[in-house]
Structure formats: structure tokens, C-alpha cells
Design an enzyme around this catalytic site. Structure first.
Site, PDB file in Angstrom:
ATOM      1  N   ASP A  67     -33.950   6.881  18.589  1.00 54.51           N
ATOM      2  CA  ASP A  67     -34.423   7.406  19.871  1.00 54.51           C
ATOM      3  C   ASP A  67     -35.496   6.534  20.496  1.00 54.51           C
ATOM      4  O   ASP A  67     -36.047   5.633  19.848  1.00 54.51           O
ATOM      5  CB  ASP A  67     -34.932   8.844  19.695  1.00 54.51           C
ATOM      6  N   ASN A 136     -40.001  21.712  13.915  1.00 54.78           N
ATOM      7  CA  ASN A 136     -39.086  22.684  14.533  1.00 54.78           C
ATOM      8  C   ASN A 136     -37.631  22.434  14.129  1.00 54.78           C
ATOM      9  O   ASN A 136     -36.729  23.054  14.674  1.00 54.78           O
ATOM     10  CB  ASN A 136     -39.230  22.648  16.062  1.00 54.78           C
ATOM     11  N   HIS A 138     -35.962  19.542  14.437  1.00 58.01           N
ATOM     12  CA  HIS A 138     -35.195  18.520  15.173  1.00 58.01           C
ATOM     13  C   HIS A 138     -34.901  17.321  14.279  1.00 58.01           C
ATOM     14  O   HIS A 138     -35.653  17.015  13.354  1.00 58.01           O
ATOM     15  CB  HIS A 138     -35.883  18.107  16.490  1.00 58.01           C
ATOM     16  N   GLU A 143     -33.399  18.799  19.898  1.00 57.86           N
ATOM     17  CA  GLU A 143     -34.316  19.920  19.782  1.00 57.86           C
ATOM     18  C   GLU A 143     -33.539  21.229  19.608  1.00 57.86           C
ATOM     19  O   GLU A 143     -32.388  21.333  20.060  1.00 57.86           O
ATOM     20  CB  GLU A 143     -35.174  20.015  21.052  1.00 57.86           C
TER      21      GLU A 143
HETATM   22  C1  F6R Z   1     -38.256   9.646  15.071  1.00 54.78           C
HETATM   23  C2  F6R Z   1     -37.524  10.900  15.228  1.00 54.78           C
HETATM   24  C3  F6R Z   1     -38.127  12.234  14.911  1.00 54.78           C
HETATM   25  C4  F6R Z   1     -39.072  12.221  13.700  1.00 54.78           C
HETATM   26  C5  F6R Z   1     -39.654  13.602  13.472  1.00 54.78           C
HETATM   27  C6  F6R Z   1     -40.640  13.619  12.328  1.00 54.78           C
HETATM   28  O1  F6R Z   1     -37.449   8.551  15.427  1.00 54.78           O
HETATM   29  O2  F6R Z   1     -36.409  10.863  15.654  1.00 54.78           O
HETATM   30  O3  F6R Z   1     -37.084  13.156  14.687  1.00 54.78           O
HETATM   31  O4  F6R Z   1     -38.369  11.800  12.569  1.00 54.78           O
HETATM   32  O5  F6R Z   1     -40.303  14.042  14.640  1.00 54.78           O
HETATM   33  O6  F6R Z   1     -41.746  12.833  12.636  1.00 54.78           O
HETATM   34  P1  F6R Z   1     -42.882  12.521  11.575  1.00 54.78           P
HETATM   35  O7  F6R Z   1     -42.282  11.626  10.552  1.00 54.78           O
HETATM   36  O8  F6R Z   1     -43.956  11.803  12.364  1.00 54.78           O
HETATM   37  O9  F6R Z   1     -43.323  13.826  11.012  1.00 54.78           O
END
Ligand code: F6R
Length: 240
Positions: A67, A136, A138, A143
Site C-alpha cells: 500500500d 482493527n 485490517h 478496513e
Molecule cells: C502496512 C500495512 C498495515 C500494517 C498494519 C500494522 O503496509 O499495510 O496493514 O501492517 O497497520 O501496522 P504496525 O506494524 O505499525 O502495527
């Protein structure tokens, strides 16, 4: 879903790196699916060390990131392109021309998404996909919602995600409210998936992965339908 429970974040990072290194050794021209956020940083450090030690070679590797914030320039130090350069690409022998991140400045995000999925397919598909997980539920920026989208697309970030990601910004107002993300089918097409979860703030969502329910309210639960997923979590995230 296979579950590996590690003592701590350091061990989790090592276990994850071992899986990526094995993949690269078995197939030197592998297509890697990569993630940003804080969780994969330790894994990337290990890959850098192994590359420096001559144990793994990135010269024939292709990568696709999950992303990118939208709209955001790749030069912006909050962009995921910048993150990848700073946490992995600048320190290994990868050909940057074969590292792909969705274009956060695309004037036509719909077309960008379609082209991104086509590029992945042309490259032969993702051999091993790295994922973190949002509090959450995702994955990528898919989401929680009644409907999830299959292909790479532009999406609104939820308040929860904006709040969680504000820790990387000077103020919450600076956090982009949209992103281009690989969709659920784009992710599920990967041959292998490695999902990392670290810390007590992931415990509630990890428990949703350990039961036998699937719900689009917790998009990561759809990974239970994939035949080759490894969840690597530390004790805090597992709740042990
Ligand atoms: C990042 C992504 C997100 C993260 C998720 C967890 O490319 O796609 O889904 O993997 O938000 O983030 P952290 O590792 O910072 O807790």
C-alpha cells in the site's frame, strides 16, 4: 493457519526473516510481497544482515508493496516508498527498478490499481507475502466493512487507523485519510503468507484469528481461507 508463538519481538523478527530467506534461497527470482509499519522493521534488519553476510541475494528479486498513502509523493519522508528505501532497499543488492509500491500521486487511482494487479500477475504472482495486522483487523488497508474489495484500489482510512498511524506524524492532522491498497483477492492470491503480530495491543485482534469465525468486520480473518498462512506472534500478542 499455522501459529508460531515467540518469546519476544526479536525472536519473531528472526523467525519471519528465516522464512523469507528460505524462500529466496529456494527461488532466487522470487516475487516478495512486502509491508510497512513498525512490525516488519526487525525482520528487514535481519534480511539486511543476511544479505551483507552473503547468505541471501536480492539481485533477481522482484517486490510489490501492499500500500501507499494517497495523495503522497514517493519523496515525502512519510511515504511507504521512502520507508522501504530507508528500512530495506537502500541496504541490500536489490534492483530498485523491480521494487514496486503503488503510486501515491496517480491521477487515476482506479487505473493504477488495475495496472498494479496486472503487473503482479505478469511477474508470476507473489511467492511470499508479508503482512502486519491493524488493531482493527485490517490487512494492507482493507478496513473492516460489510463489503471488501478484491483488487488494488483507493480507500478511505478509518478513524482507528488514522489514530494508530498518527504516532509516525507530528500531528494527527498530517495523517493522510486515504491510501491505495492491494485488495483482499490481490493478497489472497499470494502462494504463501506470513502474518506478523507483536505487542499487547494486538492481543484482541489475534484472538479473532485463533477462533474458527470469518468476518469482513475483521478482514484478517479471511486469511483462514488461505491454504498456506503462518501467523508469527510474540507472547504479548498471543496473550500467553
Ligand atoms: C502496512 C500495512 C498495515 C500494517 C498494519 C500494522 O503496509 O499495510 O496493514 O501492517 O497497520 O501496522 P504496525 O506494524 O505499525 O502495527
Amino acid at each position: 493457519m499455522r501459529v508460531i508463538v515467540c518469546e519476544n519481538y526479536e525472536q519473531l523478527s528472526k523467525e519471519g526473516a528465516k522464512l523469507f530467506a528460505s524462500q529466496m534461497i529456494l527461488k532466487p527470482n522470487s516475487v516478495l510481497g512486502l509491508a510497512t509499519g513498525s512490525t516488519p522493521v526487525g525482520l528487514y534488519k535481519h534480511l539486511i544482515e543476511m544479505n551483507k553476510a552473503g547468505e541471501i541475494d536480492f539481485s533477481d528479486i522482484t517486490s510489490f508493496n501492499l500500500d501507499e498513502y494517497y495523495p503522497l509523493s514517493p519523496e515525502n519522508d512519510q511515504s511507504y516508498r521512502y520507508f522501504m528505501n530507508e528500512n530495506l532497499f537502500n541496504f541490500v543488492n536489490i534492483d530498485k527498478a523491480r521494487t514496486f509500491v503503488p503510486n501515491g500521486l496517480s491521477e487515476n487511482p482506479e487505473e493504477e490499481g488495475k495496472n498494479y494487479d496486472e503487473l503482479i500477475e505478469k511477474a508470476g504472482g507473489v511467492d511470499i507475502q508479508l503482512l502486519g495486522i491493524g488493531q482493527n483487523g485490517h490487512i494492507g488497508f482493507n478496513e473492516p466493512d460489510v463489503n471488501l474489495i478484491t483488487g488494488t484500489h483507493l480507500t478511505d482510512l478509518t478513524e482507528n487507523t488514522i489514530q494508530a498511524n498518527s504516532r509516525f506524524f507530528n500531528s494527527i492532522d498530517e495523517v493522510p485519510t486515504k491510501a491505495i491498497t492491494m485488495g483482499m483477492a490481490s493478497i489472497m492470491k499470494a502462494k504463501k503468507i506470513v502474518l506478523l503480530a507483536s505487542g499487547a495491543n494486538k492481543k484482541a485482534v489475534v484472538s479473532e484469528l485463533l477462533n474458527d469465525h470469518i468476518t469482513t468486520n475483521v478482514p484478517a480473518t479471511l486469511l483462514k481461507l488461505h491454504p498456506d498462512v503462518v501467523l508469527i506472534c510474540d507472547k504479548e500478542a498471543y496473550g500467553a
